[in-house]
Design an enzyme around this catalytic site. Sequence first.
Site, PDB file in Angstrom:
ATOM      1  N   LYS A 114      -7.876   1.438  -3.161  1.00  0.00           N
ATOM      2  CA  LYS A 114      -7.557   0.988  -1.798  1.00  0.00           C
ATOM      3  C   LYS A 114      -7.763   2.116  -0.776  1.00  0.00           C
ATOM      4  O   LYS A 114      -8.392   1.916   0.262  1.00  0.00           O
ATOM      5  CB  LYS A 114      -6.101   0.505  -1.786  1.00  0.00           C
ATOM      6  CG  LYS A 114      -5.448   0.396  -0.445  1.00  0.00           C
ATOM      7  CD  LYS A 114      -5.565  -0.977   0.158  1.00  0.00           C
ATOM      8  CE  LYS A 114      -5.082  -0.958   1.603  1.00  0.00           C
ATOM      9  NZ  LYS A 114      -5.177  -2.207   2.263  1.00  0.00           N
ATOM     10  N   LYS A 131      -1.948   4.868   8.629  1.00  0.00           N
ATOM     11  CA  LYS A 131      -1.095   4.986   7.434  1.00  0.00           C
ATOM     12  C   LYS A 131      -1.976   5.207   6.191  1.00  0.00           C
ATOM     13  O   LYS A 131      -1.724   6.101   5.386  1.00  0.00           O
ATOM     14  CB  LYS A 131      -0.266   3.698   7.269  1.00  0.00           C
ATOM     15  CG  LYS A 131       0.466   3.635   5.938  1.00  0.00           C
ATOM     16  CD  LYS A 131       1.073   2.256   5.640  1.00  0.00           C
ATOM     17  CE  LYS A 131       1.530   2.222   4.188  1.00  0.00           C
ATOM     18  NZ  LYS A 131       2.069   0.966   3.740  1.00  0.00           N
ATOM     19  N   THR A 152       0.871  -1.182   0.000  1.00  0.00           N
ATOM     20  CA  THR A 152       0.000   0.000   0.000  1.00  0.00           C
ATOM     21  C   THR A 152       0.901   1.223   0.000  1.00  0.00           C
ATOM     22  O   THR A 152       1.647   1.442   0.960  1.00  0.00           O
ATOM     23  CB  THR A 152      -0.888   0.028   1.259  1.00  0.00           C
ATOM     24  OG1 THR A 152      -1.657  -1.172   1.304  1.00  0.00           O
ATOM     25  CG2 THR A 152      -1.818   1.228   1.225  1.00  0.00           C
TER      26      THR A 152
END
EC number: 1.1.1.31
Length: 288
Positions: free
Chosen positions: A168, A243, A93
Amino acid sequence: MKIAFIGLGNMGGGMAANLIKNGHEVRAFDLSDEALKAAKDHGCNTFATAKEAVEGVEAVVSMLPNGGIVKSVYESDVFGHAPEGAALLDCSTIDVATAREVIEAAEKAGYDMVDAPVSGGIAAANGGTLTFMVGGTDKAFGRAKPVLEAMGKAVIHAGDAGNGQAAKICNNMLLAIQMIGTCEAFGMAEKLGLDPQTFYDISSVSSGQCWSMTSYCPVPGVGPQSPADNDYKGGFATALMLKDLKLAMEAAETANAGTPLGKHAKDLYAKFADEHGSLDFSAIGRTL
Ligand code: NAD
């Protein structure tokens, strides 16, 4: 296929093991000796450098902590070292801009590359049930798909380079907002004298129903088994949710997208992560 795997931590370890189970040959590299030892126990061949691991492979998969590391690993150890024409798959990611930059550089160097971040945590990585959201050309997607199918239950083409990362962070921003809303509703219901189970029975079949309530209920003893039933241990760590929210806010600013609730969710998770970064993200209700 002969596949190099770079970054065999909590997620990558299980993913590489599933490639082996599906008959692929895996050449592993990680900076951590412990991760490499576990990879060897799962049947990977291990190497002292990434450059050696990518020699002679048909595909490279990476599962690394952040965009800076992804960029430096591909620029110094993969481009020009993996055979020209190899398919490159970054499943980490990372920020959308870096994903697009690295894929553009890969194409210039003669590789087909996708960004393919995942939905699903460590259990899904170990069980081979991840969902992959993939950005890249049709050709790159077609080459990446069989590799990803060996590690997941769903592989979805999200469009051009970087669109996997975009999907995402939009998904996880929505999840964070939804989880805070679910915690708020349960908290207020209780203060108003409603039993949490009764509120669940009503709301889970009414218009407030959502995944955070019916698949991952943040209240212990209510709904299906979830990290709340294990004192918020395991699951998806608050630090990782933070994050993703930081990446989402960076992307929102670049794209000039209005995300007031996303920003508020990021601020709440940042405060909670100061002391409770390792707890599952559904523990956020404790701050309300
Ligand atoms: P992790 O820290 O357990 O694993 C990362 C691995 O990369 C470590 O083993 C580390 O030694 C290795 N590494 C770091 N720099 C390296 C380098 N230069 N060369 C080779 N190896 C290097 O992290 P993780 O939980 O496995 O997460 C990996 C990625 O997956 C992250 O981008 C994370 O955001 C994403 N992700 C994690 C989860 C989760 O639940 N853990 C869920 C979805 C997505």
